[in-house]
Scaffold this motif. Structure first.
Motif, mmCIF file in Angstrom:
data_model
loop_
_atom_site.group_PDB
_atom_site.id
_atom_site.type_symbol
_atom_site.label_atom_id
_atom_site.label_comp_id
_atom_site.label_asym_id
_atom_site.label_seq_id
_atom_site.Cartn_x
_atom_site.Cartn_y
_atom_site.Cartn_z
ATOM 1 N N ASN A 1 0.848 -1.185 0.000
ATOM 2 C CA ASN A 1 0.000 0.000 0.000
ATOM 3 C C ASN A 1 0.888 1.240 0.000
ATOM 4 O O ASN A 1 2.098 1.140 0.204
ATOM 5 N N PRO A 2 0.313 2.411 -0.259
ATOM 6 C CA PRO A 2 1.163 3.608 -0.439
ATOM 7 C C PRO A 2 2.079 3.882 0.742
ATOM 8 O O PRO A 2 3.222 4.288 0.566
ATOM 9 N N ARG A 3 1.592 3.608 1.963
ATOM 10 C CA ARG A 3 2.420 3.891 3.124
ATOM 11 C C ARG A 3 3.621 2.946 3.154
ATOM 12 O O ARG A 3 4.766 3.361 3.335
ATOM 13 N N GLU A 4 3.330 1.640 2.907
ATOM 14 C CA GLU A 4 4.419 0.659 2.898
ATOM 15 C C GLU A 4 5.411 0.964 1.787
ATOM 16 O O GLU A 4 6.618 0.797 1.937
ATOM 17 N N SER A 5 4.841 1.422 0.676
ATOM 18 C CA SER A 5 5.670 1.758 -0.464
ATOM 19 C C SER A 5 6.629 2.901 -0.121
ATOM 20 O O SER A 5 7.812 2.873 -0.471
ATOM 21 N N ALA A 6 6.113 3.872 0.623
ATOM 22 C CA ALA A 6 6.953 4.994 1.032
ATOM 23 C C ALA A 6 8.053 4.526 1.978
ATOM 24 O O ALA A 6 9.208 4.951 1.890
#
Lengths: 282, 305
Positions: free
Chosen positions: A195-200
């Protein structure tokens, strides 16, 4: 862009029977930089990795790894396990390949088994717990703890790796690769399914690896936000050929790349509404 | 009651032997997913090397029993280890990526080869070993005059087996070699990428399995006082049954399965019919395969996608 050369791939070709998966691809990856390999599905990105890490013997081509110290290795001539052990190339997979029934900590210890094997005198000192081995083990544990801390799994070190959440497994896989103390880290779609947070978080981890551990990273990625943000150099493959290379911005604006991703000119003969669908689909 | 206790002691002794052999089956299955049918013959070779060592020691006049036993064990482990290594190197390594049937057939061939090789070198007749440990402790006597006896030999067997199994379990759980083996078992390709020398790990697995079988061979020789080139076949299949009963691929399973099979065999022989004791064991194999294919401690085999 004058970072020292780490990996040089020359004329790499991989054929499977009549199928040419990789066709005369040459590029270079610099030390302490993140080099991204992008391209549509089936472009041959993973095949390049498989050749690099000894899964396949390339049909043609030369893969030279030059360590910062000066030692040079011809990867295409090495046995699979020696690429990890001697040349120190580590990789992760598109689908996660942890040892699911070992604990998180043990996954990181397996990665350090070469020095442990040596210190344990090929098992016997380890069996009797001699000091030589205990020190080596303590050092290995320190390194494992350091990475557990980095990826935020310290509290769950003794749980089975298979029970970790998807994003955690991804990070653990990278930590495991780093525990082999590689000079080149090859990551096959590390952001897939995050997800975007994990990706960041992943971006941060990769930049940390590049800047603090000063190693080269080779990255296959579909997620353009990741590629554009963190890579220093981008290589674009399509149908097994290299079609473009350069900085992220120059690649993004390269008409050849846009065509490879969005289709050929002929496609414009399609009715306009289909054309729009295709673009959104891509 | 006394009869029961006596049979239990005998059963556990026999079970210790089966357990030691079963570990070899289960380890090899765990790491490369094949049944090494030559393993029973490796066990037989362990017995033969023991008896030859004993003869040679006799020539040099070494008759102090503990020293003789240690020499026999060490020699048996060394030679069978070599055989185990050679069997894998010659018979299985080239077939590692072949369909599953190929190494299986190769294993049966290896088994026949080893039997004939020992038959040629040592002759087809039984080799007897004079009893070198006799006597025992009388535990209890029933009113009918039946005495329960725990032989010194049985004590030695159980102690040796326990020591070997504990050492071995620690090795798998604690040492880098054991960790490496478990890693190869779970994902061989990934282990290779992490720099694990997979070929060497597999070779070591075969050597370790063979060394344990050698211990079993020595024990068998001491216990029954006789060995021939064919003994490995039946003992091997029974140990395989033990491994399946315990859950193939699981080390504690092999130990538990071995003890159970030993006890079942001895009880069947003691209470029903000693002529049909093998039938009892193989009935277990059939029942386990039908009703409990993962064994007592085995993990269900989930097909990887």
């Amino acid at each position: 862009m004058t970072a020292p050369l780490l990996l040089r791939i020359e004329h790499l070709t991989m054929r499977f029977g009549g199928l040419v998966a990789v066709d005369d691809v040459s590029f270079e990856a610099a030390d302490r930089q993140i080099t991204a390999i992008i391209g549509p599905n089936g472009a041959g990105k993973t095949t390049v990795f498989n050749c690099l890490t000894g899964f396949y013997k390339p049909t043609i081509g030369m893969l030279t790894l030059r360590r910062p110290g000066g030692a040079t290795f011809l990867l295409e001539r090495m046995d699979g396990y020696r690429i990890g052990q001697v040349a120190r190339v580590a990789r992760t997979f598109q689908n996660i390949r942890l040892f699911p029934r070992m604990s998180v900590l043990e996954n990181l210890m397996v990665a350090q088994h070469n020095k442990l094997m040596r210190a344990s005198g090929y098992t016997f000192f380890g069996l009797f717990g001699l000091p030589v081995y205990r020190h080596a083990e303590a050092r290995a544990l320190d390194l494992a703890r350091y990475w557990l801390d980095r990826i935020g799994l310290t509290a769950r070190a003794d749980e089975e790796a298979g029970n970790m959440a998807y994003g955690e497994q991804r990070r653990l896989e990278i930590a495991r690769a780093m525990c082999t103390e590689p000079v080149l880290l090859c990551l096959d779609e590390p952001a897939a399914g995050l997800n975007p947070r994990e990706s960041a978080e992943l971006n941060e981890l990769l930049l940390f690896i590049r800047d603090e551990h000063k190693i080269g990273v080779l990255l296959i990625e579909h997620d353009m936000s990741v590629v554009m943000k963190i890579s220093d150099h981008v290589v674009v493959l399509d149908y097994g050929r290299k079609i473009s290379a350069g900085s992220p911005t120059s690649v993004r604006n390269d008409p050849v790349v846009i065509r490879a991703y969005l289709g050929e000119e002929e496609d414009e003969a399609l009715p306009p509404e289909v054309e729009t669908d295709l673009k959104f689909g891509a | 009651m006394e009869y029961f206790v006596q049979q239990l002691i005998n059963g556990l002794t026999l079970g210790a032997v089966y357990g030691l052999i079963a570990i070899g089956y289960t380890m090899v299955y765990g790491i490369i997913g094949m049944i090494n049918f030559a393993h029973g013959d490796i066990f037989m070779i362990g017995g033969f090397v023991s008896i030859i060592t004993f003869m040679v020691l006799g020539v040099f006049g070494i008759t102090w029993v503990p020293l003789a036993l240690v020499c026999m064990l060490v020699m048996a482990m060394a030679f069978t280890g070599l055989h185990g290594w050679a069997v894998e190197r010659i018979g299985y390594r080239a077939l590692r990526n072949a369909p599953r049937l190929a190494p299986l057939i190769s294993a049966i061939g290896m088994s026949i080869f080893l039997q004939n090789y020992v038959q040629l070198l040592q002759g087809a007749r039984n080799k007897p070993l004079p009893p070198i440990i006799s006597g025992g402790i009388e535990l209890m006597t029933s009113s009918e005059g039946f005495t329960v006896k725990l032989g010194y030999m049985q004590i030695i067997i159980m102690v040796t087996t326990t020591v070997i199994m504990v050492g071995f379990t620690l090795m798998i759980a604690r040492t880098p070699l054991g960790r490496q083996q478990r890693a190869c078992e779970q994902d061989m390709k990934m282990a290779r990428l992490l720099g694990v020398n997979v070929d060497r790990t597999i070779s070591l697995t075969f050597i370790m399995g063979a060394a344990l079988a050698a211990a079993a061979g020595l024990i068998w020789l001491l216990y029954y006082g006789i060995i021939d080139f064919y003994v490995g076949f039946l003992a091997g299949i029974k140990a395989f049954t033990a491994a399946v009963l315990g859950g193939i691929g699981s080390l504690p399973g092999a130990m538990v399965g071995g003890l159970l099979i030993g006890v079942i065999e001895v009880f069947y022989a003691g209470y029903f019919s000693s002529a049909y004791k093998d039938v009892a064991v193989f009935m277990i194999l059939v029942l386990v395969l039908i009703f409990l294919p993962t064994g007592l401690i085995g993990r269900p085999d989930i097909e990887k996608v």
